[in-house]
Design a protein around this motif. Structure first.
Motif: not given
Lengths: 290, 290, 290, 290
Positions: B204, B214-219, B221, B247, B249-250
């Motif tokens: 990123f 968020y868009d990639r859906g990583v677990k 950060i 999931h 987490c926004d």
């Protein structure tokens, strides 16, 4: 959280557009049939307006059997446009494992399986190398050697697909298999084909991630367990893990340290999958971790 | 490990081509002048044939003063083609902090400084916004508001460079400054300009990393503390840290959780820098963590 | 997961003996009043036969108001012998903070509160020292200095209790307060009095845990956020965290490193408490982490 | 950091009272014999006035052989009152493993050994149960079944001591052996007898730590790798690790999750031991982690 596989239970997985009254309707349906909830997880994606549910139901509490449940639940499911399934947890899933030359992920999964940590059977292991045969056969599991020649891989993958089919595997695990899976298999096993990538995706996509990590001088390396799609290294992520490295680590040290996070991310990811804790939607997952 | 800043000590940092006898020569030099070693770290990059050393010397044990040390050490340094410096730890470094609108990294650094966790002074804080003035001034530190207009930023950065120079800052910390630093400042402060990037680099790169995560859906950060070079987000990494997300987490949750790892990675990275634990070579760092 | 405090929502917390049909009954009750679920967490303690639920309901979706909800829900609650409450999330909880000489936990909480990370107001800070007054008052929060003389502490605690009552605090946070709280306050604020202990409980119970950790030569130190009961350091644990230490850390280094885990464990624990994610039963907690 | 075992190298381990000139003297000694340092770690315990050093020397660079090194170094060692030894890394240490019924730690160590991760040979495995025989023998390692009857354990331990001696084991690893080792063996193998305790010591000392952890409601469980002394669970700690648990974990889940940290703490601890990174002094260790 641990539903002992021997104890009868069913897992009901639902995803659908969010709406007032869904949970009430589902839970009433279950309660009216005597169903006692052992575990329940829900998630509402407010932004997308989508609802996700996982209910584990005590099998002995239910007044009807599995098939009758499915029949009677269908109209309710239709009403709310659900994608859903019911799993009988007393029937372990059949998981085919594919490996290449490296033993660490395979050895870890076989040990966990033998220790009853994973609610599955392993009908076969397929490898493009011979070196892991003895380890696999010691576990009493059939080993299939399917070489994958560089020039033409199609025949090898046809053979592979046949073996998997013959063994009626529902899920395939790529335990460091290191070959690109053809689109046909990817789509046949969509959401059931699990890979462990040896980097913290999306960092270091593609080949030789440890070399790339070494060259970039990162201070943490990682591993990513994800579903395989046709887009290499881009599938929905199930689980990730990292481990600290330092300037004193050369590339071989990173490879060695990386094995530990590969093992842990893969085994956790597979466990979540086998316990139906993972729901895929688009390129992302909902994972109801315990 | 903690050399109390009040206690007189010197840190000697050396990097040079590896050769038999370097450590003996250096340590003999120090011992002959009575120097007692409080802490010593070494690293040999066998592949590159490069040697790194950090010695913390008890100041009261030395029979000569700082300048004399430098004079007498120079011939030895020449003999082994060393890059080297000697730091008097009783003189805290001068660190200018640049911030934008977000307060979390700045507040954390100011609190640590006030609590005597960081061996530095903070001669000034520069920001392109006004909102953090009161917090900075409460700490007794001059606050400079230098707006950076989109159309023409050159004047703002000229002014910024003047302020930093006037305050004789040796190190600049970008505490979520969010503006691209012009090449002239990057090269003037090479190895002394520290940034915190709000992602686990090289994942990123660029703007909006939390949205991308968020868009990639990583677990997981992360955050990356690195020296700034002209190549955006590509400078030598000092420290990284990660935190688990799910999931549920926004994007806003990720931003919030990310703040905690930004703070921890930046404060540790700065601490390592101020204790002369970081040696840059090429695009990588040796970090002698305690 | 983040219910923005400005958005109207209610949290319904329930615990009761487990029984078939509870969830159905609750969810039907909510759905019949138009209630849309933003978040839902459940747990069944199969061994104890006890059921726990946390539902966050969209306030605007509800056809009735808060008081009416309580009235109409009461008969259902009685039927299932529920312990329950309904929280209006638009009314931030009132949290009194008590501190001693150390600033790190207090500074962290105040910064998070000012950054709108915590859905609460802080009506007052009470301390047995004067040194943190300026920091607290800069945040616009009343500061009360209540010295606690060694000889007789009863008067001091009476005064403290009065201040807390006057400020109508619902929750008290001991941000490294370092004084033993008298039983009367413990029982008045049962489940609402939060402490951060500077060790990984139950290791190093009592005073000077960092010294004890140093003497024992542990490789990780920790912090524990827990509810205070009359049994010192024995109350229900909400959250714990650890950080790695090494032989090179002296006791002061451990104190410094420990601050970071004290901050993180306390702030996460308080956040969980304020979001009604924590349900106490006996000496243990259910914590519905996001 | 990874000294490949095939490459000739020696590790020199020293601890002694701190004094000016030690490092200079040692390094001059090595340099005068052509010795090139591959890795060097030092630590000075200022409080105790004690000095620790670990030097890895490139074997091919040395102008003298191992025995000559020892002879010539002895006077220097005497001068500084050193405790010291020189290890030839081309001779893998002989490690006897003792196990009970649980397979996870043993399987992990055997796999790492077979994968050349550990620079050792494993001359034998001793167990008080028969169930792991097949796994051990598949690895080509002799398996000795020595039952330990409750009434009289002395004969069993005599037999055990004989087996270990016969196999000339230098180090003993208790891979969840679950029996108390008699004082005679503890003292014969002081600093060479490694245990993995299934809790985060000093929490939950003694039997059934997972049950105790469950009862206390902790949010992290751990494992501790330590040298065994006559004081049960009180020996010098080498390595510790933790893993997060929640209210949804019952005792069996904790046991299962705990296995992962037991494995990782033990394998790291053993690795540090085999690489001579651990120096014991009193009841604490210096561990020069890479």
């Amino acid at each position: 959280m641990s539903e002992s596989p021997s104890k009868s239970s069913f897992t009901l997985i639902i995803s659908c557009p969010d709406e007032v009254g869904i949970v009430a309707a589902i839970c009433q349906f279950i309660a009216q049939r005597g169903g006692s909830l052992i575990e329940s997880n829900q998630h509402t994606d407010v932004e997308q307006g989508w609802f996700y549910l996982r209910n584990v139901i005590d099998g002995q509490s239910l007044s009807i059997d599995e098939n009758r449940f499915r029949e009677e639940f269908a109209p309710l499911a239709d009403k709310f446009s659900m994608e859903w399934y019911l799993r009988d947890n007393s029937v372990p899933q059949r998981v085919a494992i594919m490996a290449s030359h490296s033993s660490h992920c395979l050895a870890d999964l076989l040990h966990r399986w033998k220790s009853n940590e994973l609610n599955c059977t392993i009908p076969c292991v397929i490898s493009n190398h011979e070196n892991l045969r003895s380890m696999v056969e010691w576990h009493g599991i059939p080993f299939h050697h399917v070489p994958v020649p560089k020039e033409d891989k199609s025949e090898a993958f046809e053979k592979t697909a046949n073996i998997i089919e013959r063994h009626q595997a529902e899920t395939i695990v790529l335990a460091r298999y290191m070959q690109i899976i053809p689109p046909a298999i990817c789509s046949s096993y969509s959401g059931r084909l699990i890979n462990i990538h040896h980097s913290f995706l999306p960092s270091f996509i593609g080949a030789n991630p440890y070399q790339k990590a070494y060259d970039r001088g990162v201070k943490l390396i990682g591993a990513t367990c994800h579903y395989v799609t046709e887009d290499l290294d881009e599938g929905p992520i199930i689980e990730q893990d990292v481990i600290r490295v330092s300037h004193s680590c050369d590339k071989d040290d990173m490879v060695r340290l990386g094995r530990d996070v590969e093992r842990s991310a893969l085994s956790r990811g597979l466990r979540y999958h086998l316990e139906d804790r993972v729901i895929v939607r688009g390129n992302k997952t909902v994972v109801f971790t315990p």
